[in-house]
Design a protein around this motif. Sequence first.
Motif, PDB file in Angstrom:
ATOM      1  N   GLU A 185       0.830  -1.216   0.000  1.00  0.00           N
ATOM      2  CA  GLU A 185       0.000   0.000   0.000  1.00  0.00           C
ATOM      3  C   GLU A 185       0.861   1.261   0.000  1.00  0.00           C
ATOM      4  N   ASN A 186       1.926   1.247   0.777  1.00  0.00           N
ATOM      5  CA  ASN A 186       2.858   2.390   0.746  1.00  0.00           C
ATOM      6  C   ASN A 186       3.438   2.573  -0.654  1.00  0.00           C
ATOM      7  N   LEU A 187       3.844   1.469  -1.256  1.00  0.00           N
ATOM      8  CA  LEU A 187       4.454   1.519  -2.594  1.00  0.00           C
ATOM      9  C   LEU A 187       3.477   2.123  -3.602  1.00  0.00           C
ATOM     10  N   LEU A 188       2.241   1.600  -3.575  1.00  0.00           N
ATOM     11  CA  LEU A 188       1.256   2.050  -4.573  1.00  0.00           C
ATOM     12  C   LEU A 188       0.871   3.511  -4.354  1.00  0.00           C
ATOM     13  N   ALA A 189       0.776   3.930  -3.089  1.00  0.00           N
ATOM     14  CA  ALA A 189       0.470   5.337  -2.815  1.00  0.00           C
ATOM     15  C   ALA A 189       1.565   6.221  -3.407  1.00  0.00           C
ATOM     16  N   GLY A 190       2.811   5.832  -3.208  1.00  0.00           N
ATOM     17  CA  GLY A 190       3.944   6.614  -3.740  1.00  0.00           C
ATOM     18  C   GLY A 190       3.890   6.681  -5.263  1.00  0.00           C
ATOM     19  N   LEU A 191       3.537   5.582  -5.880  1.00  0.00           N
ATOM     20  CA  LEU A 191       3.480   5.562  -7.349  1.00  0.00           C
ATOM     21  C   LEU A 191       2.347   6.443  -7.877  1.00  0.00           C
ATOM     22  N   ARG A 192       1.285   6.533  -7.085  1.00  0.00           N
ATOM     23  CA  ARG A 192       0.163   7.412  -7.494  1.00  0.00           C
ATOM     24  C   ARG A 192       0.458   8.872  -7.160  1.00  0.00           C
ATOM     25  N   GLY A 193       1.588   9.130  -6.531  1.00  0.00           N
ATOM     26  CA  GLY A 193       1.934  10.509  -6.165  1.00  0.00           C
ATOM     27  C   GLY A 193       1.225  10.964  -4.910  1.00  0.00           C
ATOM     28  N   GLU A 194       0.670  10.006  -4.151  1.00  0.00           N
ATOM     29  CA  GLU A 194      -0.006  10.365  -2.891  1.00  0.00           C
ATOM     30  C   GLU A 194       0.970  10.240  -1.731  1.00  0.00           C
ATOM     31  N   ARG A 195       0.626  10.900  -0.630  1.00  0.00           N
ATOM     32  CA  ARG A 195       1.440  10.793   0.583  1.00  0.00           C
ATOM     33  C   ARG A 195       1.405   9.344   1.078  1.00  0.00           C
ATOM     34  N   LEU A 196       2.550   8.793   1.458  1.00  0.00           N
ATOM     35  CA  LEU A 196       2.571   7.408   1.939  1.00  0.00           C
ATOM     36  C   LEU A 196       1.827   7.328   3.272  1.00  0.00           C
ATOM     37  N   PRO A 197       0.983   6.311   3.449  1.00  0.00           N
ATOM     38  CA  PRO A 197       0.297   6.176   4.742  1.00  0.00           C
ATOM     39  C   PRO A 197       1.292   6.051   5.900  1.00  0.00           C
TER      40      PRO A 197
END
Length: 329
Positions: free
Chosen positions: A305-317
């Motif tokens: 989930e952290n990885l995917l958030a980063g790839l979407r340009g979102e703040r990592l949980p």
Amino acid sequence: MAEKPTVYVTRRIPEAGLALIRDTCRMRLWEGELPPPKEVLLQEVADCDGLLCLLTDPIDAEVIGAGVRLRVISQMAVGVDNIDLRAATARGIPVGHTPGVLTEATADFTFALLMAAARRIPEGVDYVRAGKWQTWEPMGLLGVDVWGATLGIVGLGRIGAAVARRARGFAMRVLYYDPNRRPDLETELGAEYAELEDLLASSDFVSLHCPLTSQTYHLIGEVELRRMKPTAILINAARGPVVDPDALVRALSEGWIRAAALDVTEPEPIPPDHPLVSLPNCIVVPHIASATVATRERMAAMAAENLLAGLRGERLPYCANPEVYQRES
Ligand code: GLV
């Protein structure tokens, strides 16, 4: 349709994590049982948008530099001492980690180590396996009481606090040392703050739960081990280099302390002919404090989930270098 991002995963992790990544990324996976060699890592990160790594991968400035397209690094562990956070932050790369989900499993295991050392369980197992059990022995394999003893916790973060909670069930007096005093936990857990030297001198068990940093490297060395009670037991489920291994060998061989139980070592893995492996008053296990099926699944999913958030340009949980976001604003 936008091209799927490319990610490199440095080891087969539970499917709970891999499935999430496979859905939305072009995933390359290192299938070896040992970590990928540095040359492989350097080559693999060169065209990756994301990296999912383990604590056994040295993600240093060279690796980060080689990842010219890297937008996120996600580690399946809470500790990130293997990652050059400064280099990642300088490049604007957020680094994810997995706090919280492994707290209880790690605290359970810390207690398992504490009990095993106090009550000499591995020695008892060896004794039976060697065919030495002839009768009930009034003075055989005597250990020390856990109930009512004093436990000194070094590092009262999430895991240290979870260990303190368990200690209450054993009617233990809990002392803690932490650079940040925690009045909230002092009230909740009945834990008493002590300076490190006082904690070492007063505790029957000393359990380490601090991260490995330049301040905690060899925090427990000769001076500290000599300060402990000769009857005390040291437990390390944090990071190996928090303890000076040469000083610990001498402490255990010369009776400065009674015993040690180590989930982590320096170096790691520890060579089988290292004195800490053969000393009868030392238990060494292979960095397995978070190793339950459910915990490892949660860690894998959180890392994905952290990885995917980063790839979407979102703040990592769960971000280990949140300053990377201040830098951007
Ligand atoms: C394990 O040691 C971790 O940091 O998660």
